[in-house]
Design a protein around this motif. Structure first.
Motif, PDB file in Angstrom:
ATOM      1  N   ILE A 133      12.513   5.056   4.681  1.00  0.00           N
ATOM      2  CA  ILE A 133      11.557   4.102   5.241  1.00  0.00           C
ATOM      3  C   ILE A 133      12.280   2.851   5.735  1.00  0.00           C
ATOM      4  O   ILE A 133      12.016   2.357   6.840  1.00  0.00           O
ATOM      5  CB  ILE A 133      10.480   3.735   4.199  1.00  0.00           C
ATOM      6  N   GLU A 134      13.201   2.333   4.917  1.00  0.00           N
ATOM      7  CA  GLU A 134      13.916   1.122   5.307  1.00  0.00           C
ATOM      8  C   GLU A 134      14.724   1.342   6.580  1.00  0.00           C
ATOM      9  O   GLU A 134      14.701   0.518   7.504  1.00  0.00           O
ATOM     10  CB  GLU A 134      14.847   0.669   4.179  1.00  0.00           C
ATOM     11  N   THR A 193       4.024  -1.690   6.492  1.00  0.00           N
ATOM     12  CA  THR A 193       3.209  -0.875   5.594  1.00  0.00           C
ATOM     13  C   THR A 193       2.555   0.270   6.353  1.00  0.00           C
ATOM     14  O   THR A 193       2.544   1.418   5.889  1.00  0.00           O
ATOM     15  CB  THR A 193       2.137  -1.753   4.917  1.00  0.00           C
ATOM     16  N   ASP A 194       1.999  -0.014   7.533  1.00  0.00           N
ATOM     17  CA  ASP A 194       1.397   1.060   8.343  1.00  0.00           C
ATOM     18  C   ASP A 194       2.423   2.143   8.655  1.00  0.00           C
ATOM     19  O   ASP A 194       2.142   3.340   8.542  1.00  0.00           O
ATOM     20  CB  ASP A 194       0.851   0.488   9.651  1.00  0.00           C
ATOM     21  N   PHE A 195       3.612   1.710   9.071  1.00  0.00           N
ATOM     22  CA  PHE A 195       4.659   2.665   9.439  1.00  0.00           C
ATOM     23  C   PHE A 195       5.084   3.487   8.219  1.00  0.00           C
ATOM     24  O   PHE A 195       5.256   4.704   8.308  1.00  0.00           O
ATOM     25  CB  PHE A 195       5.854   1.899  10.020  1.00  0.00           C
ATOM     26  N   ALA A 196       5.239   2.820   7.073  1.00  0.00           N
ATOM     27  CA  ALA A 196       5.663   3.509   5.856  1.00  0.00           C
ATOM     28  C   ALA A 196       4.611   4.503   5.378  1.00  0.00           C
ATOM     29  O   ALA A 196       4.936   5.632   4.976  1.00  0.00           O
ATOM     30  CB  ALA A 196       5.957   2.491   4.754  1.00  0.00           C
ATOM     31  N   VAL A 197       3.340   4.109   5.413  1.00  0.00           N
ATOM     32  CA  VAL A 197       2.264   5.037   5.033  1.00  0.00           C
ATOM     33  C   VAL A 197       2.273   6.242   5.959  1.00  0.00           C
ATOM     34  O   VAL A 197       2.096   7.383   5.527  1.00  0.00           O
ATOM     35  CB  VAL A 197       0.900   4.320   5.062  1.00  0.00           C
ATOM     36  N   GLY A 198       2.501   6.001   7.239  1.00  0.00           N
ATOM     37  CA  GLY A 198       2.585   7.107   8.188  1.00  0.00           C
ATOM     38  C   GLY A 198       3.718   8.059   7.838  1.00  0.00           C
ATOM     39  O   GLY A 198       3.549   9.289   7.875  1.00  0.00           O
ATOM     40  N   ILE A 199       4.884   7.520   7.502  1.00  0.00           N
ATOM     41  CA  ILE A 199       6.019   8.370   7.109  1.00  0.00           C
ATOM     42  C   ILE A 199       5.654   9.238   5.914  1.00  0.00           C
ATOM     43  O   ILE A 199       5.917  10.451   5.893  1.00  0.00           O
ATOM     44  CB  ILE A 199       7.248   7.493   6.782  1.00  0.00           C
ATOM     45  N   ASP A 235       3.051   6.644  14.775  1.00  0.00           N
ATOM     46  CA  ASP A 235       4.507   6.715  14.985  1.00  0.00           C
ATOM     47  C   ASP A 235       5.227   6.964  13.668  1.00  0.00           C
ATOM     48  O   ASP A 235       6.222   7.703  13.610  1.00  0.00           O
ATOM     49  CB  ASP A 235       5.010   5.422  15.631  1.00  0.00           C
ATOM     50  N   GLY A 236       4.750   6.343  12.603  1.00  0.00           N
ATOM     51  CA  GLY A 236       5.334   6.584  11.290  1.00  0.00           C
ATOM     52  C   GLY A 236       5.161   8.020  10.853  1.00  0.00           C
ATOM     53  O   GLY A 236       6.079   8.630  10.293  1.00  0.00           O
ATOM     54  N   ALA A 237       3.973   8.582  11.100  1.00  0.00           N
ATOM     55  CA  ALA A 237       3.714   9.975  10.731  1.00  0.00           C
ATOM     56  C   ALA A 237       4.641  10.922  11.471  1.00  0.00           C
ATOM     57  O   ALA A 237       5.147  11.900  10.897  1.00  0.00           O
ATOM     58  CB  ALA A 237       2.256  10.327  11.008  1.00  0.00           C
ATOM     59  N   GLU A 238       4.889  10.623  12.743  1.00  0.00           N
ATOM     60  CA  GLU A 238       5.811  11.456  13.516  1.00  0.00           C
ATOM     61  C   GLU A 238       7.218  11.381  12.928  1.00  0.00           C
ATOM     62  O   GLU A 238       7.923  12.393  12.822  1.00  0.00           O
ATOM     63  CB  GLU A 238       5.819  10.994  14.979  1.00  0.00           C
ATOM     64  N   SER A 239       7.637  10.191  12.535  1.00  0.00           N
ATOM     65  CA  SER A 239       8.942  10.041  11.897  1.00  0.00           C
ATOM     66  C   SER A 239       8.983  10.771  10.555  1.00  0.00           C
ATOM     67  O   SER A 239       9.987  11.410  10.209  1.00  0.00           O
ATOM     68  CB  SER A 239       9.249   8.551  11.690  1.00  0.00           C
ATOM     69  N   GLY A 240       7.899  10.708   9.788  1.00  0.00           N
ATOM     70  CA  GLY A 240       7.847  11.379   8.491  1.00  0.00           C
ATOM     71  C   GLY A 240       7.927  12.884   8.594  1.00  0.00           C
ATOM     72  O   GLY A 240       8.488  13.549   7.713  1.00  0.00           O
ATOM     73  N   ARG A 242       0.805  -1.219   0.000  1.00  0.00           N
ATOM     74  CA  ARG A 242       0.000   0.000   0.000  1.00  0.00           C
ATOM     75  C   ARG A 242       0.840   1.272   0.000  1.00  0.00           C
ATOM     76  O   ARG A 242       0.469   2.275  -0.601  1.00  0.00           O
ATOM     77  CB  ARG A 242      -0.920  -0.030   1.235  1.00  0.00           C
ATOM     78  N   GLU A 243       2.011   1.240   0.645  1.00  0.00           N
ATOM     79  CA  GLU A 243       2.826   2.456   0.708  1.00  0.00           C
ATOM     80  C   GLU A 243       3.297   2.895  -0.679  1.00  0.00           C
ATOM     81  O   GLU A 243       3.529   4.080  -0.914  1.00  0.00           O
ATOM     82  CB  GLU A 243       4.032   2.246   1.626  1.00  0.00           C
ATOM     83  N   ALA A 244       3.436   1.955  -1.605  1.00  0.00           N
ATOM     84  CA  ALA A 244       3.874   2.316  -2.962  1.00  0.00           C
ATOM     85  C   ALA A 244       2.860   3.230  -3.639  1.00  0.00           C
ATOM     86  O   ALA A 244       3.226   4.154  -4.365  1.00  0.00           O
ATOM     87  CB  ALA A 244       4.094   1.058  -3.801  1.00  0.00           C
TER      88      ALA A 244
END
Length: 402
Positions: free
Chosen positions: A275-276, A294-300, A360-365, A218-220
């Motif tokens: 992301i990696e 995928t959740d984390f990557a989408v958040g980023i 958490d991913g969004a915060e990292s992004g 999904r992140e793609a």
């Protein structure tokens, strides 16, 4: 472009030269299967009245130091250079294949046998196949052309300023680095809006982002939409040969001006690498599975998108008051319509997501700062925005094309 063929029963007892020969033969077979599949796909671009007169040719890979490919009418064979097949990305290979296929169509379908090699019949075949008439001889493959440095003309001086700002984004001061990155994005938008609103003639190019795969998470799709929303490119998911799997899959192809596809390619690579790295750190001692990645990557991606929306407000008549601006490039739309006359949108609903991991991913992004220097530290040298200035599986709606 690499392949990993594990065949211990075939190679374990052979000398090194023999093992290399076996691996090379296995690699060549996969490439030849890919050429055949891509040829079959491209055949459907031809009108039905013409399609029936074109029969599948032979395919070959040979050492051809002075050529990328050739079509032999007598042998009915399309040959590609081994250096091209093994040393370049698949869209480079496909570009040359379509060029040679256009020669075949001109000879066998349009009966242009008495014309020069690059005569009217060949050019018509190129238009039908969306092939590049120049992709032969000593022609530089697509990605090599896009990477090469060029002197700037007056219209491109803004790119040098963007380059400098991306370099400033390497600052150890987080606020200063982010401010420089946002200013660079503002200039990217201002520059493109100016070109589009003035209706200036521009050349468009199409390249693959990433490698063809059988499955994209999904992140793609989220990343594809980010590039469309902020970097003045348009993306279409198209069929392409997955070399290591020996099957047709899909890949994101983006289209835009030379500099915009270079910038989008750079941004795509930088975000994927971030992301990696961020995921490797985040999942440590957490025991999280691939779906949580995928959740984390989408958040980023969504967190980074929120950062981009903070770009300085400016006033552009008829467009709005904030940059990055979204404005239709009608010339690019016409280019895409000509390239892919039949495009459909699709949407899929995947498994549920973990709201905490997403947050958490969004915060990292939101902490992600893309700077030119990221390429020098992690080996992405060919992704640098370098110009010589001699003056100083739930996914958003996606597009698919044949």
């Amino acid at each position: 472009m690499t392949a990993n063929f594990r065949q211990p029963s075939l190679t374990a007892d052979r000398p090194a030269a023999g093992r290399f020969s076996a691996l090379q033969s296995s690699f060549d077979r996969q490439v030849l299967r890919g050429l055949s599949a891509e040829w079959e796909n491209a055949l459907w671009l031809l009108p039905e009245s013409l399609r029936g007169s074109i029969k599948r040719p032979l395919f070959a890979i040979r050492d051809m130091p002075a050529r990328l490919g050739c079509w032999s009418r007598n042998k009915r064979e399309i040959t590609l250079s081994r250096e091209l097949a093994s040393g370049h990305r698949w869209d480079d290979v496909k570009e040359v294949l379509l060029h040679e296929m256009a020669h075949q169509v001109a000879h066998e379908g349009l009966q242009a046998t008495s014309e020069p090699d690059h005569g009217d019949g060949f050019r018509k075949a190129c238009r039908l196949l969306r092939a590049n008439p120049a992709a032969s001889g000593t022609y530089r493959p697509l990605h090599e052309r896009l990477r090469r440095q060029e002197e700037l003309n007056d219209r491109d001086r803004i790119v040098a300023r963007i380059h400098k700002l991306m370099a400033l984004a390497e600052s150890n001061n987080p606020n200063e680095a982010q401010a420089a990155m946002l200013k660079a994005h503002e200039l990217i938008s201002r520059h493109n809006v100016d070109l589009i609103t003035k209706g200036l003639d521009q050349d468009y190019h199409s390249i693959f982002l990433g490698s063809p795969r059988l499955r994209h998470f999904r992140e793609a799709y989220h990343l594809a939409h980010l590039l469309q929303d902020f970097y003045f490119v348009q993306g279409v998911w198209i069929q392409a040969w997955v070399l290591e799997k020996g099957r047709m899959g899909r890949v994101l192809e983006i289209s835009g001006t030379r500099k915009n596809v270079r910038i989008a390619d750079y941004i795509h690579a930088a975000i994927c690498r971030y992301i990696e790295d961020a995921w490797a750190e985040y999942r440590r001692d957490r025991g999280l599975n691939r779906y949580r990645k995928t959740d984390f990557a989408v958040g980023i991606i969504e967190g980074f998108k929120a950062t981009l929306k903070q770009a300085s407000p400016i006033d552009i008549p008829g467009v709005g008051t904030h940059l990055p601006a979204r404005i239709e490039d009608r010339a690019l739309a016409r280019y895409l319509t000509d390239r892919y006359p039949h495009v459909r949108s699709f949407s899929k609903r995947g498994p549920g997501h973990d709201a905490r991991v997403l947050a958490d991913g969004a915060e990292s992004g939101r902490r992600l700062v893309i700077a030119k220097g990221i390429t020098r530290r992690d080996g992405f040298k060919n992704k640098c925005l370098d110009y010589r200035n001699h003056a100083d599986e739930e996914n958003p709606s996606a597009k698919s094309g044949r």
